[in-house]
Design an enzyme around this catalytic site. Structure first.
Site, PDB file in Angstrom:
ATOM      1  CD  GLU A 240     -11.493   1.397  -4.513  1.00  0.00           C
ATOM      2  OE1 GLU A 240     -11.248   0.310  -5.079  1.00  0.00           O
ATOM      3  OE2 GLU A 240     -12.639   1.871  -4.436  1.00  0.00           O
TER       4      GLU A 240
ATOM      5  CB  CYS B 198      -4.558  -2.941  -7.735  1.00  0.00           C
ATOM      6  SG  CYS B 198      -5.611  -1.927  -8.771  1.00  0.00           S
TER       7      CYS B 198
HETATM    8  P1  NAD Z   1       1.000   1.168   0.845  1.00  0.00           P
HETATM    9  O1  NAD Z   1      -0.122   0.625   1.585  1.00  0.00           O
HETATM   10  O2  NAD Z   1       2.385   0.928   1.309  1.00  0.00           O
HETATM   11  O3  NAD Z   1       0.910   2.796   0.649  1.00  0.00           O
HETATM   12  C1  NAD Z   1      -0.136   3.460   0.030  1.00  0.00           C
HETATM   13  C2  NAD Z   1      -0.176   4.893   0.557  1.00  0.00           C
HETATM   14  O4  NAD Z   1      -0.389   4.866   1.969  1.00  0.00           O
HETATM   15  C3  NAD Z   1       1.089   5.695   0.351  1.00  0.00           C
HETATM   16  O5  NAD Z   1       0.742   7.028  -0.003  1.00  0.00           O
HETATM   17  C4  NAD Z   1       1.756   5.677   1.711  1.00  0.00           C
HETATM   18  O6  NAD Z   1       2.572   6.798   1.968  1.00  0.00           O
HETATM   19  C5  NAD Z   1       0.527   5.715   2.611  1.00  0.00           C
HETATM   20  N1  NAD Z   1       0.768   5.227   3.957  1.00  0.00           N
HETATM   21  C6  NAD Z   1       1.671   4.293   4.366  1.00  0.00           C
HETATM   22  N2  NAD Z   1       1.533   4.083   5.685  1.00  0.00           N
HETATM   23  C7  NAD Z   1       0.533   4.872   6.118  1.00  0.00           C
HETATM   24  C8  NAD Z   1      -0.089   5.090   7.372  1.00  0.00           C
HETATM   25  N3  NAD Z   1       0.328   4.455   8.467  1.00  0.00           N
HETATM   26  N4  NAD Z   1      -1.091   5.979   7.455  1.00  0.00           N
HETATM   27  C9  NAD Z   1      -1.519   6.637   6.355  1.00  0.00           C
HETATM   28  N5  NAD Z   1      -0.979   6.468   5.129  1.00  0.00           N
HETATM   29  C10 NAD Z   1       0.038   5.609   5.014  1.00  0.00           C
HETATM   30  O7  NAD Z   1       0.683   0.560  -0.549  1.00  0.00           O
HETATM   31  P2  NAD Z   1       1.600   0.457  -1.797  1.00  0.00           P
HETATM   32  O8  NAD Z   1       2.695  -0.518  -1.615  1.00  0.00           O
HETATM   33  O9  NAD Z   1       1.963   1.842  -2.235  1.00  0.00           O
HETATM   34  O10 NAD Z   1       0.544  -0.159  -2.849  1.00  0.00           O
HETATM   35  C11 NAD Z   1       0.478  -1.527  -3.166  1.00  0.00           C
HETATM   36  C12 NAD Z   1      -0.868  -2.130  -2.870  1.00  0.00           C
HETATM   37  O11 NAD Z   1      -1.891  -1.278  -3.313  1.00  0.00           O
HETATM   38  C13 NAD Z   1      -1.101  -3.456  -3.568  1.00  0.00           C
HETATM   39  O12 NAD Z   1      -1.687  -4.358  -2.664  1.00  0.00           O
HETATM   40  C14 NAD Z   1      -2.098  -3.109  -4.654  1.00  0.00           C
HETATM   41  O13 NAD Z   1      -2.908  -4.180  -5.054  1.00  0.00           O
HETATM   42  C15 NAD Z   1      -2.878  -2.026  -4.005  1.00  0.00           C
HETATM   43  N6  NAD Z   1      -3.525  -1.197  -5.010  1.00  0.00           N
HETATM   44  C16 NAD Z   1      -4.875  -1.186  -5.076  1.00  0.00           C
HETATM   45  C17 NAD Z   1      -5.504  -0.427  -6.049  1.00  0.00           C
HETATM   46  C18 NAD Z   1      -7.000  -0.370  -6.171  1.00  0.00           C
HETATM   47  O14 NAD Z   1      -7.485   0.505  -6.854  1.00  0.00           O
HETATM   48  N7  NAD Z   1      -7.750  -1.253  -5.529  1.00  0.00           N
HETATM   49  C19 NAD Z   1      -4.739   0.316  -6.946  1.00  0.00           C
HETATM   50  C20 NAD Z   1      -3.364   0.285  -6.825  1.00  0.00           C
HETATM   51  C21 NAD Z   1      -2.749  -0.462  -5.850  1.00  0.00           C
END
Ligand code: NAD
Length: 462
Positions: free
Chosen positions: A216, A250
């Site tokens: 997502e 998002c």
């Molecule tokens: P991110 O990708 O930095 O982190 C999300 C999660 O992934 C966190 O729990 C983080 O600890 C974990 N993570 C980070 N590196 C990892 C790795 N190497 N392996 C496994 N897990 C890891 O994202 P963010 O900055 O927290 O979120 C922002 C993005 O999320 C935006 O692009 C937004 O649009 C998107 N988003 C999408 C939805 C949806 O439902 N489609 C909802 C909310 C946010």
């Protein structure tokens, strides 16, 4: 302890044993766990709202509507429909395969890993959790380390209400999660919500074990104000949907495309709507959210080009405040248009023709959401047919995400797979397809020798 790899491996092994015991499969068990989750949230509403307020300065109203309420809706819908969803589905059997009947059984997948971001730190952990429980899986949750208060609360609430052999929280760091855990263990499924870059890392790690993933993600979601739009209505909806959670949504409208004939009037009404909702000085408004941390605050501020300001532009790095800000834009290659903004800045393009819409939107393909405001069905149909996007609204913003009857997910770079309501149940189930053949009659047509049989088969299958 939840941040150690040993803890994660122990939990994983216990969950695998628990799953293999078959304990999670029954209807009564799943139902009881959904009820347990709901009562746990009910009892802790105040603590949840406090954590959300501390992490993002979410008001109690926003916290309840966009986080707690959304999870209640998912739980209520699952409780109402679970028996029906779980029931094996009878489907037709083609004549040449008679005398047989055919059924599809929904089977749980195993240990499901849910990795969530910080922007809706309760909802984006618990909505996929509802789907995973309903489908009969065990669950390891990995909340975002950036929403520290909600993360700490989730650790406590899950530990107090569920056996870790069934549902548990890990706070292992991201790289260890993908390199050491995902790559080497057999998981039933991974539901990841977050940015595209990490989504790719997770998908690559999951490929080592052929673990299926739901991603997502995000993207630049366009919002189109056509010349037939009801401008007062559109201005209110745009201001609300963009500046909810200070744009850290998002599916927030990332940028606007406003028809040149209504551009000036619309911008005037949008400014009025912002002032009506957040006051002349949003910094003084206790209900206006803050950016999650200083790094993101600075990232967003760097995108403000002063000479393009139509409204707002003030900020305070120390308090992670950024004013609701509207900017004029005419270059698809500018910094603000190169990546998802994920903050309270709204660039606005003026457009003339439907082809302009296609040209601008296709610079950032496959948005997660798209919004169009207007009364002219032809214009609406054109956009819906021409542009691929995850989901969206006509004459509104965000609200499609709250409808449990609709699948929620992206397309292409905005995501893989969809959930919510029954779509979540289906996503986290395996469809086991089984045919049963009656023994009272054995048609020998498939058996050798085949002499003279082909002409009969050709009559049946042509
Ligand atoms: P991110 O990708 O930095 O982190 C999300 C999660 O992934 C966190 O729990 C983080 O600890 C974990 N993570 C980070 N590196 C990892 C790795 N190497 N392996 C496994 N897990 C890891 O994202 P963010 O900055 O927290 O979120 C922002 C993005 O999320 C935006 O692009 C937004 O649009 C998107 N988003 C999408 C939805 C949806 O439902 N489609 C909802 C909310 C946010």
């Amino acid at each position: 302890m939840t941040n150690s790899l040993t803890y994660l491996y122990n939990v994983y092994r216990q969950q695998l044993d628990f799953f293999n015991s078959g304990a999670t499969k029954g209807y009564e068990f799943r139902r009881a766990q959904l009820q347990q989750l709901k009562s746990c949230i009910k009892k802790n509403e105040a603590a949840i709202l406090e954590a959300l307020q501390k992490d993002l300065n979410k008001s109690a109203f926003e916290g309840y509507v966009t986080e707690i309420g959304t999870v209640y809706e998912e739980i209520n819908f699952a409780l109402k429909n679970l028996r029906k969803w779980m029931k094996p589905k009878r489907v037709n059997t083609p004549l040449p395969l008679m005398p047989s009947s055919s059924r599809i059984y929904s089977e749980p997948l195993g240990v499901v890993l849910i990795i969530a971001p910080w922007n809706y730190p309760l909802q984006l952990n618990l909505s996929p959790l509802v789907a995973a429980i309903a489908a009969g899986n065990t669950v390891i949750l990995k909340p975002s380390e950036l929403a520290v208060n909600t993360e700490a609360l989730l650790i406590r609430l899950i530990a107090e209400n569920f056996d870790p052999a069934y549902i548990s929280v890990t706070t292992i760091d991201g790289p260890t999660m993908s390199n050491s855990f995902i790559k080497t263990n057999t998981l039933g499924h991974i539901v990841y919500t977050g940015g595209e870059a990490v989504g790719k890392i997770i998908m690559a790690a999951a490929a080592e074990q052929l673990t299926p993933v739901t991603l997502e993600l995000g993207g630049k979601s366009p919002c189109i104000i056509t010349k037939s739009a009801k401008l007062d209505n559109a201005a209110n909806k745009v201001a609300w949907s963009k500046f909810t959670n200070a744009g850290q949504t998002c599916v927030a409208p990332d940028y606007l495309l406003v028809h040149s004939l209504v551009y000036d009037r619309f911008i005037g009404k949008l400014k009025d709507a912002i002032v009506k909702m957040y006051g002349n000085d949003a910094e003084e408004n206790p209900e206006y959210p803050r950016i999650i941390n200083t790094t993101h605050t600075e990232r967003i501020i760097a995108l403000i080009e002063k000479e393009k300001l139509l409204y707002g532009g003030n900020y305070n790095v120390a308090s992670r405040y950024i004013e609701p800000t509207v900017l004029s834009e005419n270059e698809t290659g500018s910094a603000i248009m190169r990546a998802e903004i994920f903050g309270p800045l709204l660039p606005v393009f003026k457009y003339e023709s439907e082809q302009d819409i296609v040209n601008i939107v296709s610079e950032n393909k496959n948005p997660l959401a798209l919004y169009i405001y207007g009364e002219d069905q032809k214009e609406i149909d054109f956009v819906i047919e021409k542009i691929p996007f995850g989901g969206g609204c006509i004459n509104n913003g965000l609200i499609h995400v709250g409808n449990v009857h609709l699948p929620f997910g992206g397309i292409g770079s905005s995501g893989i797979g969809a959930y919510h309501g029954q779509y979540g149940f289906e996503r986290l189930s395996h469809k086991k397809a089984v045919m049963r053949t009656a023994t009272w009659f054995d048609i020998p047509v498939l058996y050798p020798p085949f002499k003279n049989k082909l002409k009969w088969v050709k009559k049946l299958i042509k």
